[in-house]
Scaffold this motif. Structure first.
Motif, short mmCIF file in Angstrom:
data_model
loop_
_atom_site.label_atom_id
_atom_site.label_comp_id
_atom_site.label_asym_id
_atom_site.label_seq_id
_atom_site.Cartn_x
_atom_site.Cartn_y
_atom_site.Cartn_z
N GLN A 26 -29.81 27.93 -9.73
CA GLN A 26 -29.58 28.86 -10.78
C GLN A 26 -28.07 28.76 -11.20
O GLN A 26 -27.21 28.71 -10.37
CB GLN A 26 -29.94 30.26 -10.31
N ILE A 27 -27.88 28.69 -12.55
CA ILE A 27 -26.68 28.59 -13.22
C ILE A 27 -26.50 29.26 -14.31
O ILE A 27 -27.12 29.49 -15.18
CB ILE A 27 -26.28 27.04 -13.92
N GLU A 28 -25.59 30.47 -14.10
CA GLU A 28 -25.41 31.44 -14.98
C GLU A 28 -24.27 31.19 -15.88
O GLU A 28 -23.05 30.84 -15.27
CB GLU A 28 -25.26 32.93 -14.03
N LEU A 29 -24.33 31.74 -17.02
CA LEU A 29 -23.12 31.66 -17.98
C LEU A 29 -22.93 32.82 -18.59
O LEU A 29 -23.70 33.38 -19.39
CB LEU A 29 -23.47 30.50 -19.01
N GLN A 30 -21.82 33.33 -18.88
CA GLN A 30 -21.16 34.47 -19.43
C GLN A 30 -20.06 34.14 -20.18
O GLN A 30 -18.95 33.58 -19.69
CB GLN A 30 -20.98 35.61 -18.44
N VAL A 31 -20.15 34.56 -21.65
CA VAL A 31 -19.18 34.37 -22.54
C VAL A 31 -18.74 35.53 -23.03
O VAL A 31 -19.52 36.35 -23.45
CB VAL A 31 -19.50 33.32 -23.47
N ARG A 32 -17.22 35.86 -23.28
CA ARG A 32 -16.58 36.96 -23.59
C ARG A 32 -15.20 36.63 -24.52
O ARG A 32 -14.70 35.94 -23.92
CB ARG A 32 -16.08 37.85 -22.58
N GLY A 33 -15.35 37.37 -25.55
CA GLY A 33 -13.96 37.34 -26.20
C GLY A 33 -14.04 36.08 -26.96
O GLY A 33 -15.28 35.50 -27.39
N ASN A 34 -12.82 35.97 -27.93
CA ASN A 34 -12.64 34.78 -28.78
C ASN A 34 -12.49 33.49 -28.32
O ASN A 34 -11.50 33.28 -27.60
CB ASN A 34 -11.48 35.11 -29.94
N LEU A 35 -13.26 32.43 -28.41
CA LEU A 35 -13.13 31.33 -27.97
C LEU A 35 -12.89 30.11 -28.98
O LEU A 35 -12.88 29.00 -28.77
CB LEU A 35 -14.38 30.74 -27.23
N HIS A 36 -12.48 30.66 -30.41
CA HIS A 36 -12.17 29.77 -31.46
C HIS A 36 -10.84 29.29 -31.03
O HIS A 36 -9.88 29.66 -30.56
CB HIS A 36 -12.23 30.62 -32.63
N GLY A 37 -10.68 27.96 -31.28
CA GLY A 37 -9.27 27.11 -31.31
C GLY A 37 -9.45 25.72 -31.44
O GLY A 37 -10.57 25.34 -31.76
#
Length: 139
Positions: A26-37
């Motif tokens: 099981q591989i979980e991914l959580q993304v939060r916020g601004n990841l533009h760059g």
């Protein structure tokens, strides 16, 4: 080559590939916020792949590998967490020294480390919970 991208999609693609290859984990991914760059997406995929593969290889098989990616106005943090045998404090102090190995009975361990520094970003808690936190400045 660095280009202006949203890192969330690039890292999600890498996690999807890792899930396909390691369908038993099981591989979980959580993304939060601004990841533009401006990022070298392929190199960051390689970095993430290395951290997740190490978590799979050395972590407890019955617990998930958790990846959290958080962005703010100036930085992005990539955290990879897993549970497993604790790394001894003596080993932790030199874990990022070039060509250094953790003492082990495993004959197939490699002495190469992809992560660059600092070792203070690696945290080990009682019970073997490990967390790698890597900050990246936005450009």
């Amino acid at each position: 080559m660095p280009t202006s991208i949203d890192l969330a999609g690039v890292l999600a693609d890498e996690i999807d590939e890792l899930r396909a290859v390691h369908s038993d984990r099981q591989i979980e991914l959580q993304v939060r916020g601004n990841l533009h760059g401006v990022w070298d997406g392929r190199r960051l995929q390689q970095l993430l792949q290395n951290l997740v593969l190490n978590a799979i290889k050395y972590g407890a098989q019955d617990t998930p590998v958790r990846v959290e990616v958080t962005g703010d106005a100036t930085q992005v943090y990539i955290d990879v967490r897993n549970s497993g045998p604790a790394i001894e404090h003596e080993t932790l102090a030199r874990i990022f020294d070039p060509l250094t190995r953790e003492p082990s009975n495993k004959a197939n361990m490699t002495g190469r480390r992809w992560v660059t520094r600092p070792a203070s970003n690696v945290q080990v808690k009682p019970g073997g919970l490990r967390k790698n936190r890597l900050p990246f400045k936005k450009t």
